[in-house]
Each structure stands twice: as C-alpha cells, then as structure tokens.
Design a protein around this motif. Structure first.
Motif, PDB file in Angstrom:
ATOM      1  N   ALA A 105     -30.605 -25.926 -16.257  1.00  0.00           N
ATOM      2  CA  ALA A 105     -29.888 -26.987 -15.439  1.00  0.00           C
ATOM      3  C   ALA A 105     -29.308 -26.699 -14.073  1.00  0.00           C
ATOM      4  CB  ALA A 105     -28.943 -27.787 -16.314  1.00  0.00           C
ATOM      5  N   HIS A 112     -33.852 -26.944 -10.579  1.00  0.00           N
ATOM      6  CA  HIS A 112     -34.132 -27.256 -12.244  1.00  0.00           C
ATOM      7  C   HIS A 112     -35.394 -26.500 -12.413  1.00  0.00           C
ATOM      8  CE1 HIS A 112     -30.833 -29.773 -12.166  1.00  0.00           C
ATOM      9  NE2 HIS A 112     -31.036 -30.138 -13.440  1.00  0.00           N
ATOM     10  N   PRO A 183     -29.936 -20.718 -13.803  1.00  0.00           N
ATOM     11  CA  PRO A 183     -30.651 -21.101 -12.518  1.00  0.00           C
ATOM     12  C   PRO A 183     -30.273 -20.224 -11.132  1.00  0.00           C
ATOM     13  CG  PRO A 183     -28.392 -22.358 -12.977  1.00  0.00           C
ATOM     14  CD  PRO A 183     -28.773 -21.569 -14.289  1.00  0.00           C
ATOM     15  N   ASP A 185     -29.420 -20.838  -7.907  1.00  0.00           N
ATOM     16  CA  ASP A 185     -29.023 -21.736  -7.033  1.00  0.00           C
ATOM     17  C   ASP A 185     -28.371 -21.311  -5.503  1.00  0.00           C
ATOM     18  OD1 ASP A 185     -28.832 -24.455  -8.214  1.00  0.00           O
ATOM     19  OD2 ASP A 185     -27.234 -23.857  -9.736  1.00  0.00           O
ATOM     20  N   ALA A 196     -23.563 -25.424 -13.977  1.00  0.00           N
ATOM     21  CA  ALA A 196     -24.872 -25.364 -14.051  1.00  0.00           C
ATOM     22  C   ALA A 196     -24.954 -24.205 -15.140  1.00  0.00           C
ATOM     23  CB  ALA A 196     -25.542 -24.807 -12.673  1.00  0.00           C
ATOM     24  N   HIS A 198     -28.254 -23.225 -18.883  1.00  0.00           N
ATOM     25  CA  HIS A 198     -29.333 -23.398 -19.613  1.00  0.00           C
ATOM     26  C   HIS A 198     -29.202 -23.660 -20.832  1.00  0.00           C
ATOM     27  CE1 HIS A 198     -29.067 -19.342 -20.452  1.00  0.00           C
ATOM     28  NE2 HIS A 198     -29.847 -19.281 -21.442  1.00  0.00           N
TER      29      HIS A 198
END
Length: 234
Positions: A105, A112, A183, A185, A196, A198
């Motif tokens: 996420a 994503h 992620p 980002d 954020a 996972h």
C-alpha cells in the motif's frame, strides 16, 4: 555449459528487461523456490490456423534437479485426451510459478505493488515414455504436494498410467524475480505524511478434513505436511 551452476536468465528469452533490481541471478535460489512453491501455470498455443490461441493451465508439478534434461527436469502431468498435449510437444512452452507474499500500500496509486516470488521456465517439453521415469516423475509430483505420500499409495494401474501423460521441461532456460518490503514512494508523497506500508500474506494449512469413507487416523505424511507448513509460515 554446466546448467546446474549456471546463472539464471541465460538467453534473450529469459533476460529480464524491466525491474532488473528484482532479478534473482543465483540458480540455487530458483531451486529453493521451486521446492517451496505449490502451483505452476503452463502456457501453450493450441488450435490450427486462424483458430490458434494461447491457453494457460494451472497444474501441479514435480522437480528432479538431477533429471536427464538440461538444468534438471520440471515434470508436469495431464490427461492423454487433453487437447493441449499434442500442441505442447510441437513447440516451446512457458511455465510460470508464482507465490504472492504481500500487498504493498503506497502513498500513490502508481506505486502500489505486490510482494512476490516468481519464476519463468521456457523450453521444448518432451513426453516421458520410459516406464521407470514416468513413475519417478509422478512420484515427484505427488511428493511435492505431500512429501512421502507416494510410498504409502497402492501401485498405479495400467489403465491409470495409460490415461496419464507426463511431460518434462528442461530447467536450463529460466528466470526469477522477487519483491519484498514496503513501497517505493516519491519524496514529495513521503513528505506529505500519509500512511504507507505492506500487508504480509502467507499460506496457511488448516486441520486435515477426513473423507466421509476414510478409516483410521490422519496418516503421518499428512500430519507432517501440515506441521511443516505451519512451521514455515509461508
């Protein structure tokens, strides 16, 4: 070339061009992954002329790293009546094996992703006709699902063997990729302060469910398989 020790992605067909930071080059890691994973997908072109079309079929598999094919043998099985069988022997096929390890996420839709381990094997399969190798291959498939199971079963009948086709795909031409962690980002999105991370995923084995006509307790091979899956937490 000693394909048992050769690096992965040995040809242009298995050279990874995107996401090279996720490439696995060590063949021994492929071997470990094939032992751990459970389900393969076989891709083959079937039909004739304008009716040609691709088919991707889920299948159990077995592996013999010391098998007679280059790099070892990946064994698949199916019905001799299957329409894809003849076409699979006429040309190269693609076997893909994937394990999903997590959902990533990110702070933006673009980043994503999923955490995974995935291998691709390309090669020309051969039909296994030798009686002893056929039994060895079928044992490898059964024991890959539940180690030690084959030895507990009655011998396969002539009718069963006649109805079953066994294919061997060389492991020489293969590639593997994997992703783990959170992620990746953009700095501006990180600075904005949104959450954020996972979601780890793992394979879970439930308690064995006896068939309605089963007799006796759960056999040791099944109990051991459940315990092994619980211990690894894959």
């Amino acid at each position: 070339m000693d394909t048992d020790l050769a690096p992965l992605s040995p040809t242009s067909r298995t050279t990874v061009n995107r996401g090279r930071n996720r490439v696995v080059a060590d063949r021994t890691r492929l071997h470990a992954f094939l032992e751990d994973a459970m389900l393969a997908h076989l891709g083959v072109i079937v039909g004739e002329g304008e009716a040609n079309h691709p088919v991707v079929l889920p299948t159990a598999y077995g592996v013999d790293l010391d098998g007679p094919d280059a790099g070892g043998s990946l064994y698949l099985h199916g019905s001799v009546a299957a329409g894809w069988l003849g076409r699979a022997l006429d040309r190269d096929v693609c076997v893909t094996i994937t394990e999903l390890d997590g959902l990533v996420a990110a702070r933006s839709a673009f980043h994503h992703s999923m955490n995974y381990r995935s291998a691709v094997v390309i090669g020309r399969p051969r039909r296994v006709d030798d009686h002893d190798e056929r039994l060895h291959a079928l044992a490898a498939v059964v024991d890959h699902m539940i180690p030690g199971r084959w030895a507990t079963l009655r011998p396969s009948t002539r009718k069963e063997l006649a109805a079953t086709a066994v294919l061997a795909v060389p492991l020489a031409e293969a590639s593997m990729k994997e992703r783990a962690g959170g992620p990746v980002d953009d700095p501006d999105d990180i600075a904005a302060g949104a959450w954020a991370g996972h979601i780890p995923l793992r394979r879970v084995a439930g308690a064995p469910v006896a068939d309605a006509d089963a007799r006796g307790g759960v056999p040791a091979d099944v109990r051991d398989r459940v315990a092994a899956l619980a211990a690894t937490g894959v």
